[in-house]
Design a protein around this motif. Structure first.
Motif, short mmCIF file in Angstrom:
data_model
loop_
_atom_site.label_atom_id
_atom_site.label_comp_id
_atom_site.label_asym_id
_atom_site.label_seq_id
_atom_site.Cartn_x
_atom_site.Cartn_y
_atom_site.Cartn_z
N ILE A 23 52.33 -81.88 33.06
CA ILE A 23 53.18 -82.65 32.06
C ILE A 23 54.31 -81.58 31.72
N GLU A 24 55.62 -82.21 31.70
CA GLU A 24 56.98 -81.77 31.59
C GLU A 24 57.04 -81.58 30.01
N LEU A 25 57.11 -80.61 29.46
CA LEU A 25 57.19 -80.75 28.09
C LEU A 25 58.84 -80.29 27.57
N PRO A 26 58.96 -80.94 26.54
CA PRO A 26 60.50 -80.85 26.19
C PRO A 26 60.64 -79.49 25.25
N PRO A 27 61.80 -78.74 25.30
CA PRO A 27 61.94 -77.69 24.82
C PRO A 27 61.36 -77.39 23.45
N GLU A 28 61.47 -78.25 22.65
CA GLU A 28 60.99 -78.34 21.17
C GLU A 28 59.71 -78.17 21.13
N LEU A 29 59.00 -79.06 21.82
CA LEU A 29 57.38 -78.79 21.87
C LEU A 29 56.87 -77.71 22.30
N LEU A 30 57.65 -77.26 23.37
CA LEU A 30 57.15 -75.80 24.02
C LEU A 30 57.14 -74.72 22.95
N GLU A 31 58.35 -74.71 22.19
CA GLU A 31 58.45 -73.70 21.16
C GLU A 31 57.61 -73.44 20.20
N LEU A 41 47.68 -81.55 18.28
CA LEU A 41 48.40 -82.40 19.02
C LEU A 41 47.21 -83.72 19.03
N ARG A 42 47.86 -84.91 18.85
CA ARG A 42 47.13 -86.37 18.66
C ARG A 42 47.73 -87.10 20.24
N LEU A 43 46.66 -87.67 20.83
CA LEU A 43 47.03 -88.60 21.79
C LEU A 43 46.45 -90.01 21.33
N GLU A 44 47.63 -90.92 21.36
CA GLU A 44 47.38 -92.23 20.57
C GLU A 44 47.70 -93.41 21.44
N ALA A 45 47.22 -94.67 21.67
CA ALA A 45 47.62 -95.69 22.48
C ALA A 45 48.66 -96.31 21.66
N SER A 46 49.54 -97.11 22.75
CA SER A 46 50.67 -97.84 21.92
C SER A 46 50.65 -99.19 23.02
N ALA A 47 51.67 -100.07 22.63
CA ALA A 47 51.64 -101.40 23.35
C ALA A 47 51.87 -101.05 24.85
N SER A 48 52.67 -100.26 25.15
CA SER A 48 53.02 -100.01 26.67
C SER A 48 52.57 -98.33 27.09
N SER A 49 52.20 -97.76 26.37
CA SER A 49 51.81 -96.43 26.97
C SER A 49 51.10 -95.51 26.03
N CYS A 54 52.72 -84.92 17.48
CA CYS A 54 52.82 -83.45 16.76
C CYS A 54 53.63 -83.72 15.68
N GLY A 55 52.80 -83.67 14.57
CA GLY A 55 53.31 -83.88 13.20
C GLY A 55 54.26 -85.01 13.00
N THR A 56 55.38 -85.10 12.61
CA THR A 56 56.25 -86.28 12.76
C THR A 56 56.81 -86.40 14.13
N GLN A 57 56.81 -85.73 15.01
CA GLN A 57 57.46 -86.05 16.35
C GLN A 57 56.40 -86.92 17.25
N SER A 58 57.10 -87.87 17.95
CA SER A 58 56.23 -88.48 18.86
C SER A 58 56.99 -88.72 20.23
N TRP A 59 56.12 -88.52 21.47
CA TRP A 59 56.72 -88.65 22.71
C TRP A 59 55.87 -89.89 23.29
N GLY A 60 56.55 -90.51 24.43
CA GLY A 60 55.73 -91.45 25.08
C GLY A 60 55.52 -90.57 26.60
N VAL A 103 58.82 -88.71 26.61
CA VAL A 103 60.22 -89.13 26.20
C VAL A 103 60.11 -89.31 24.83
N ALA A 104 61.04 -88.94 24.02
CA ALA A 104 61.00 -88.85 22.43
C ALA A 104 60.89 -90.21 22.03
N GLU A 105 60.31 -90.61 21.21
CA GLU A 105 60.20 -91.84 20.58
C GLU A 105 60.65 -92.01 19.02
N PRO A 106 61.26 -92.77 18.39
CA PRO A 106 61.57 -92.76 17.03
C PRO A 106 60.45 -93.05 16.27
#
Length: 126
Positions: A23-31, A41-49, A54-60, A103-106
């Motif tokens: 997994i290629e981690l974005p710098p802000e998550l690595l920090e 960290l939580r892993l959840e399902a979405s419509a496409s992936s 992590c808190g209020t941030q989400s990454w696809g 990939v950061a998701e709003p």
């Protein structure tokens, strides 16, 4: 040229059957993960992936194929047939051809629905 007479490091092909993913981690998550109090960290399902939260941030999670394979090596001790003396060497335990990109998701917008590969879209129209 004495270096040409060196037998080198023995390398053995010994896959361990574990399916590795990098997994290629974005710098802000690595920090945040390397901090004194790393969050949950939580892993959840979405419509496409899958979505990593992590808190209020989400990454696809997106799979990226690479043209160059990555070989995972592990140190080992193996007896070489000619001498039967254990030698330190390396085992190639896995070959990885793709990585997972985050990939950061709003937070207010769901992930886009995947449209599929061109041949899948072509087949539906026939």
């Amino acid at each position: 040229m004495s270096s040409q007479n060196s037998p080198g490091i023995p390398l053995f092909h010994a896959p361990d059957g574990i399916g590795y993913r990098l997994i290629e981690l974005p710098p802000e998550l690595l920090e945040v993960l390397e901090s004194a109090n790393p969050p949950e960290l939580r892993l959840e399902a979405s419509a496409s992936s899958a979505v990593l939260k992590c808190g209020t941030q989400s990454w696809g999670l997106r799979q990226k194929n690479t043209s160059n394979a990555l070989i995972l090596l592990k140190p080992c001790e193996m007896a070489v047939a000619s001498t039967q003396i254990p030698q330190t060497g390396l085992k190639a335990v896995a070959t990885i051809h793709d990585t997972i990109e985050l990939v950061a998701e709003p937070a207010d917008k769901p992930a886009p629905v995947a449209k599929g590969k061109w041949h899948e879209r072509f087949a539906k129209g026939r």
